[in-house]
Scaffold this motif. Structure first.
Motif: not given
Length: 422
Positions: A287-291, A293-295, A299-303, A416-422
């Motif tokens: 549910a947090l991921s819905d709010h 910008k990047r999903r 995972y970063q929070v979890i790790f 995440k970095v790759a996703g921002k660049r694409s």
């Protein structure tokens, strides 16, 4: 592909309810510890000899999901039916194998046949939920997948009661009858939203093309490590709690029988709370991921959370009650992250590969679950067995998990970095 009409009238009966009716039965795979020793006793073998039943179930879950994606994309009714047949036949067949005293039958039925039902069934409701709840994909998949995590807490006491009332073999038969009804109703109810049609061209994606993308492997590695660490810790929970409680002054003076009686309720309560955290993690993180910008941020929070609680447990050392609370925090929060990793995965893949082919990409990524099912328990067993201090053997496992979580954090950050660049 036709535009999906977002009709709210049937979202619960066409998506959420059937998803729960499918996921709650198949989630009982995690009740293995309830009857593992009983199977071993009835077949007159060591518990380690039957352990492959669970490992094979998880392996076939992941691998069947990897290949079932296109079938789920094309015909959700068919996949729901295949899941029901394989799961129920495998579950009932386990009871038959025990009655016959045939250990390979347990591996075939509980491991292979039921495992296929697990994989197909786990995958079946996911895309459907994302289509029905396009504005809250994370929450929708989280609620349904929570059924898989909550199943252990619901089914374990029922299984124990049935074993006492009708015996181990009949427990499998009774629950197989219950599960076939639940999953058949799920099969009847589940359907795509009005206006959705299967487009073989738009829905087709080459598995080879997905496997060639570094982003896929970044997600796969992070997901694999999260499951491996979760299973490694979960498999040692009772021993961890036993060692910690034994070190506390209020328990140290008790003899073996009194100590076992004193901590039985404590361990049972902790394991129940674990299941609650796992379920809450499945709903909360997705549910947090819905709010966000990047999903990947979830995972970063979890790790980061998992690394923090592992380090906290390590630095508290043997400070009695402080160590106990640190261990509880580690068990509860790693379990929450373990569940959250599963529920957030479909929407993360949707972000990178699109909804049209999410069943295929999700299935391929679930192959990580197959390999983690083989490696998680074995990793924990190896580290614990070779720990230099056997009186606190679990402590050797925590630094290993910490390093693995760091690797997972680096992998998902790269995605995440790759996703921002694409």
């Amino acid at each position: 592909m036709a535009t999906v009409k977002q009709s709210s009238g049937n979202r619960w009966t066409s998506a959420i309810i059937p998803a729960l009716l499918i996921h709650i039965p198949i989630g009982t795979v995690y009740c293995w510890s309830v009857f593992k020793q009983l199977i071993a006793d009835q077949l007159h073998v060591n518990a380690s000899a039957v352990e492959w039943g669970f490992s094979l179930a998880i392996f076939f879950l992941g691998m069947s999901a990897a290949f079932a994606g296109p079938m789920v994309e094309k015909d959700i009714k068919k996949s729901a039916l295949v899941s029901m047949i394989c799961f129920v036949v495998g579950f009932a067949g386990t009871g038959v194998s025990i009655a016959l005293g045939f250990l390979p039958g347990v591996f075939i039925c509980y491991g292979a046949i039921m495992g296929v039902g697990l994989g197909v069934g786990y995958l079946t409701p996911v895309k459907n939920l994302m289509l029905w709840f396009a504005d809250n994909k994370g929450l929708a998949t989280g609620v349904a997948v929570a059924g898989f995590g909550l199943s252990k807490a619901l089914a374990s006491p029922v299984m124990e009661w049935l074993i006492g009332a009708v015996g181990l073999v009949n427990m499998f038969y009774v629950l197989a009858a219950v599960y076939v009804v639940m999953m058949f109703v799920g099969f009847l109810l589940i359907q795509r939203p009005a206006g959705w049609t299967y487009d073989p061209v738009a829905s087709h994606v080459s598995r080879a093309s997905i496997l060639k993308k570094p982003v896929f492997w970044g997600i796969w590695i992070a997901f694999y490590i999260n499951i491996t660490c979760g299973l490694a810790l979960i498999s040692q929970e009772k021993d961890i709690l036993h060692d910690v409680l034994q070190s506390l002054p209020q328990y140290a003076s008790l003899d073996a029988a009194d100590f076992a009686a004193a901590i039985a309720g404590v361990i049972g309560l902790v394991l129940a709370v674990d299941s609650v955290f796992n379920t809450a993690g499945r709903v909360g993180f997705s549910a947090l991921s819905d709010h966000l910008k990047r999903r990947e941020s979830v995972y970063q929070v979890i790790f980061v959370m998992s690394i923090a609680v592992c380090v906290l447990q390590t630095v508290t050392g043997s400070i009695d009650n402080a160590l106990l609370w640190a261990v509880l925090a580690m068990l509860f929060l790693v379990n929450a992250g373990y569940g959250g990793g599963f529920s957030t995965l479909p929407v993360l893949l949707d972000q990178h590969f699109g909804t049209k082919t999410v069943s295929t990409t999700h299935g391929l990524t679930l192959s990580a679950w197959a390999f983690a099912g083989l490696s998680g328990n074995q990793l924990a067993s190896f580290v614990v067995t070779h720990a230099p201090d056997q009186s606190h053997r679990y402590a050797a496992l925590i630094p290993v998990l910490t390093v693995l979580f760091v690797v997972a954090l680096a992998s998902i950050t790269a995605v995440k970095v790759a996703g921002k660049r694409s």
